[in-house]
Design a protein around this motif. Sequence first.
Motif, PDB file in Angstrom:
ATOM      1  N   LEU A  36      -0.607   0.040  -4.441  1.00 45.75           N
ATOM      2  CA  LEU A  36      -1.892   0.729  -4.286  1.00 45.75           C
ATOM      3  C   LEU A  36      -1.659   2.185  -3.961  1.00 45.75           C
ATOM      4  O   LEU A  36      -0.638   2.546  -3.379  1.00 45.75           O
ATOM      5  N   VAL A  43      -2.237  -2.600   5.056  1.00 45.76           N
ATOM      6  CA  VAL A  43      -1.210  -1.672   5.552  1.00 45.76           C
ATOM      7  C   VAL A  43      -0.378  -2.327   6.654  1.00 45.76           C
ATOM      8  O   VAL A  43       0.646  -1.777   7.060  1.00 45.76           O
ATOM      9  N   GLY A  78      -8.206  -4.899   2.058  1.00 39.10           N
ATOM     10  CA  GLY A  78      -7.809  -4.637   3.437  1.00 39.10           C
ATOM     11  C   GLY A  78      -7.378  -5.878   4.197  1.00 39.10           C
ATOM     12  O   GLY A  78      -7.383  -5.883   5.430  1.00 39.10           O
ATOM     13  N   VAL A  92       0.831  -1.197   0.000  1.00 39.35           N
ATOM     14  CA  VAL A  92       0.000   0.000   0.000  1.00 39.35           C
ATOM     15  C   VAL A  92       0.869   1.252   0.000  1.00 39.35           C
ATOM     16  O   VAL A  92       1.764   1.396   0.826  1.00 39.35           O
ATOM     17  N   GLY A 106     -15.651  -6.283  -0.576  1.00 42.16           N
ATOM     18  CA  GLY A 106     -15.497  -5.222   0.415  1.00 42.16           C
ATOM     19  C   GLY A 106     -16.260  -5.581   1.681  1.00 42.16           C
ATOM     20  O   GLY A 106     -16.807  -6.674   1.804  1.00 42.16           O
ATOM     21  N   ASP A 123     -17.972   3.226  -3.257  1.00 44.13           N
ATOM     22  CA  ASP A 123     -18.903   2.389  -2.490  1.00 44.13           C
ATOM     23  C   ASP A 123     -18.982   2.879  -1.046  1.00 44.13           C
ATOM     24  O   ASP A 123     -18.177   3.707  -0.611  1.00 44.13           O
ATOM     25  N   GLN A 152     -20.655  -5.751  -1.616  1.00 41.19           N
ATOM     26  CA  GLN A 152     -20.903  -5.494  -0.206  1.00 41.19           C
ATOM     27  C   GLN A 152     -21.927  -6.510   0.334  1.00 41.19           C
ATOM     28  O   GLN A 152     -21.985  -7.619  -0.169  1.00 41.19           O
ATOM     29  N   SER A 163     -12.863  -7.461   7.033  1.00 43.95           N
ATOM     30  CA  SER A 163     -11.694  -6.969   7.772  1.00 43.95           C
ATOM     31  C   SER A 163     -12.015  -5.606   8.387  1.00 43.95           C
ATOM     32  O   SER A 163     -11.250  -4.648   8.284  1.00 43.95           O
ATOM     33  N   VAL A 164     -13.219  -5.550   8.957  1.00 43.56           N
ATOM     34  CA  VAL A 164     -13.686  -4.291   9.589  1.00 43.56           C
ATOM     35  C   VAL A 164     -13.991  -4.520  11.065  1.00 43.56           C
ATOM     36  O   VAL A 164     -14.786  -3.808  11.667  1.00 43.56           O
ATOM     37  N   CYS A 195     -18.546   1.196   2.603  1.00 40.53           N
ATOM     38  CA  CYS A 195     -18.194   0.012   3.378  1.00 40.53           C
ATOM     39  C   CYS A 195     -18.944   0.126   4.706  1.00 40.53           C
ATOM     40  O   CYS A 195     -18.572   0.932   5.547  1.00 40.53           O
ATOM     41  N   SER A 208     -11.310   3.898  -4.164  1.00 43.01           N
ATOM     42  CA  SER A 208     -12.204   4.962  -4.676  1.00 43.01           C
ATOM     43  C   SER A 208     -12.374   6.097  -3.670  1.00 43.01           C
ATOM     44  O   SER A 208     -12.929   7.141  -3.993  1.00 43.01           O
TER      45      SER A 208
HETATM   46  C1  LIG Z   1      -8.386  -2.807   6.662  1.00 43.60           C
HETATM   47  N1  LIG Z   1      -9.640  -3.393   6.332  1.00 43.60           N
HETATM   48  C2  LIG Z   1     -10.328  -2.943   5.242  1.00 43.60           C
HETATM   49  N2  LIG Z   1      -9.863  -2.003   4.390  1.00 43.60           N
HETATM   50  C3  LIG Z   1     -10.865  -1.814   3.492  1.00 43.60           C
HETATM   51  C4  LIG Z   1     -10.934  -0.940   2.407  1.00 43.60           C
HETATM   52  C5  LIG Z   1      -9.828   0.043   2.160  1.00 43.60           C
HETATM   53  C6  LIG Z   1      -8.658  -0.484   1.539  1.00 43.60           C
HETATM   54  C7  LIG Z   1      -7.695   0.699   1.668  1.00 43.60           C
HETATM   55  O1  LIG Z   1      -7.166   0.665   2.999  1.00 43.60           O
HETATM   56  C8  LIG Z   1      -6.325   1.768   3.331  1.00 43.60           C
HETATM   57  O2  LIG Z   1      -7.025   2.966   3.287  1.00 43.60           O
HETATM   58  C9  LIG Z   1      -7.901   3.039   4.425  1.00 43.60           C
HETATM   59  C10 LIG Z   1      -5.160   1.828   2.361  1.00 43.60           C
HETATM   60  O3  LIG Z   1      -4.463   3.056   2.537  1.00 43.60           O
HETATM   61  C11 LIG Z   1      -3.844   3.186   3.802  1.00 43.60           C
HETATM   62  C12 LIG Z   1      -5.639   1.769   0.932  1.00 43.60           C
HETATM   63  O4  LIG Z   1      -4.528   1.580   0.078  1.00 43.60           O
HETATM   64  C13 LIG Z   1      -4.437   2.470  -0.973  1.00 43.60           C
HETATM   65  C14 LIG Z   1      -6.588   0.636   0.662  1.00 43.60           C
HETATM   66  O5  LIG Z   1      -7.140   0.831  -0.646  1.00 43.60           O
HETATM   67  C15 LIG Z   1      -7.304  -0.324  -1.409  1.00 43.60           C
HETATM   68  C16 LIG Z   1     -12.118  -0.878   1.650  1.00 43.60           C
HETATM   69  N3  LIG Z   1     -12.201   0.010   0.605  1.00 43.60           N
HETATM   70  C17 LIG Z   1     -13.379   0.112  -0.056  1.00 43.60           C
HETATM   71  N4  LIG Z   1     -13.496   0.994  -1.071  1.00 43.60           N
HETATM   72  N5  LIG Z   1     -14.478  -0.661   0.244  1.00 43.60           N
HETATM   73  C18 LIG Z   1     -14.424  -1.599   1.227  1.00 43.60           C
HETATM   74  O6  LIG Z   1     -15.450  -2.271   1.495  1.00 43.60           O
HETATM   75  C19 LIG Z   1     -13.200  -1.728   1.985  1.00 43.60           C
HETATM   76  C20 LIG Z   1     -13.106  -2.657   3.046  1.00 43.60           C
HETATM   77  C21 LIG Z   1     -11.919  -2.674   3.793  1.00 43.60           C
HETATM   78  N6  LIG Z   1     -11.564  -3.383   4.897  1.00 43.60           N
END
Ligand SMILES: CNc1nc2c(CC[C@H]3O[C@H](OC)[C@H](OC)[C@@H](OC)[C@@H]3OC)c3nc(N)[nH]c(=O)c3cc2[nH]1
Length: 375
Positions: A61, A271, A250, A38, A218, A149, A192, A221-222, A151, A96
């Motif tokens: 990313l 990350v 994630g 990332v 998506g 989207d 979702q 991991s929340v 989440c 996004s």
């Molecule tokens: C940890 N669990 C986790 N991370 C989810 C990310 C973010 C991924 C994102 O997570 C960091 O952003 C915060 C990263 O930056 C620090 C991003 O890298 C660029 C990364 O983007 C793909 C989700 N992103 C979207 N758009 N939709 C999701 O449902 C979703 C679910 C996640 N679960």
Amino acid sequence: MTAAVTYEHIKTCKQSGARLGRVHTPHGVIDTPTFMPVGTLATVKTMSPEELKAMEAQIILSNTYHLFLRPGHDIVQAAGGLHKFMNWDRPILTDSGGFQVFSLAEMRKITEEGVHFRSHLNGDKLFLSPEVAMEIQNALGSDIMMAFDECPPFPAEYEYVKKSTERTSRWAERCLKSHARPQDQALFAIVQGGMHEDLRVQSARDLTSMDFPGYAIGGLSVGESKQLMYEVLDYTVPLLPENKPRYLMGVGSPDALLEGSIRGVDMFDCVLPTRIARNGTTMTSQGRLVVRNAQYARDFGPLDPECDCYTCRNYSRAYLRHLIKSDETFGLRLTTYHNLHFLINLMKNVRESIMEDRLLDFRDEFFDKYGLHNN
Ligand SMILES: CNc1nc2c(CC[C@H]3O[C@H](OC)[C@H](OC)[C@@H](OC)[C@@H]3OC)c3nc(N)[nH]c(=O)c3cc2[nH]1
């Protein structure tokens, strides 16, 4: 019209059902299953592109939300796009901004139109929507763009998840309609539905009917347990087309990468390796090792005796401990390099195990050494 990104299935592991594949993109080919480092602010923190190539990172990313706020996508576009701006000529995937708006911004208001929020940097009033998220990612020039989207938080009421998931499907359609350069950039939709099988089925049905070149899972991991995440994967992955990449967002601890690969996931991001490296926590073949601990003060062996990365070939635990304790930037660089190499190498072993039809054996061997509970 040629699609910007295509999935090539190589083989399916006879023992686990995991699959070996290649994702073809305008900036190169990605062997899957793969872990994607990332690089939120257009840099994989403390790593140079040359070092990322040396550790065989195939794709990185970056983040629509963060780059929208700073330096602004107009500056990145004026620089010739993200690849040129950060001197990375391999594939780039951008999220996004949906997740970040919901997790970082203050004072946000969600409407059908989009999300009004205040910048977490300076409080500016901003607005993100499917159309704006597409405009930003178009300006960044990423090879893979994610649909805008929501989440849903976890836990959340069934009705909220249902409404949110249905809106995410409508937003995905708006992203598709405002997709300016489908021949250069692939738009992946994000399934979702929370932890509810009927909503996951509905979300997958809505999105696969719009025929996206790739699909992310998506809403995981929340904060849910790993067992619950695996349960949701068990019934969600089979809903996705076999001939398209599947990306679990994630997710990146070693056990989750293994369990996700076994369930047919191709792409992962997290990350974790870079974040924990910055406080001196490392992933080694014998499990987690907090190299800043006093016990390593006179340990002149490598961080991980089984690792052949730059850090493990040239420096000792004692030296790494000294650097981290002294807040020396070089220390962060060495632990980051090792952690990223560890996960990238883990996925290389996963691909080899799939080729040899023995991924379940590899997973069991890995857990015996790494330890199931210290991810
Ligand atoms: C940890 N669990 C986790 N991370 C989810 C990310 C973010 C991924 C994102 O997570 C960091 O952003 C915060 C990263 O930056 C620090 C991003 O890298 C660029 C990364 O983007 C793909 C989700 N992103 C979207 N758009 N939709 C999701 O449902 C979703 C679910 C996640 N679960």
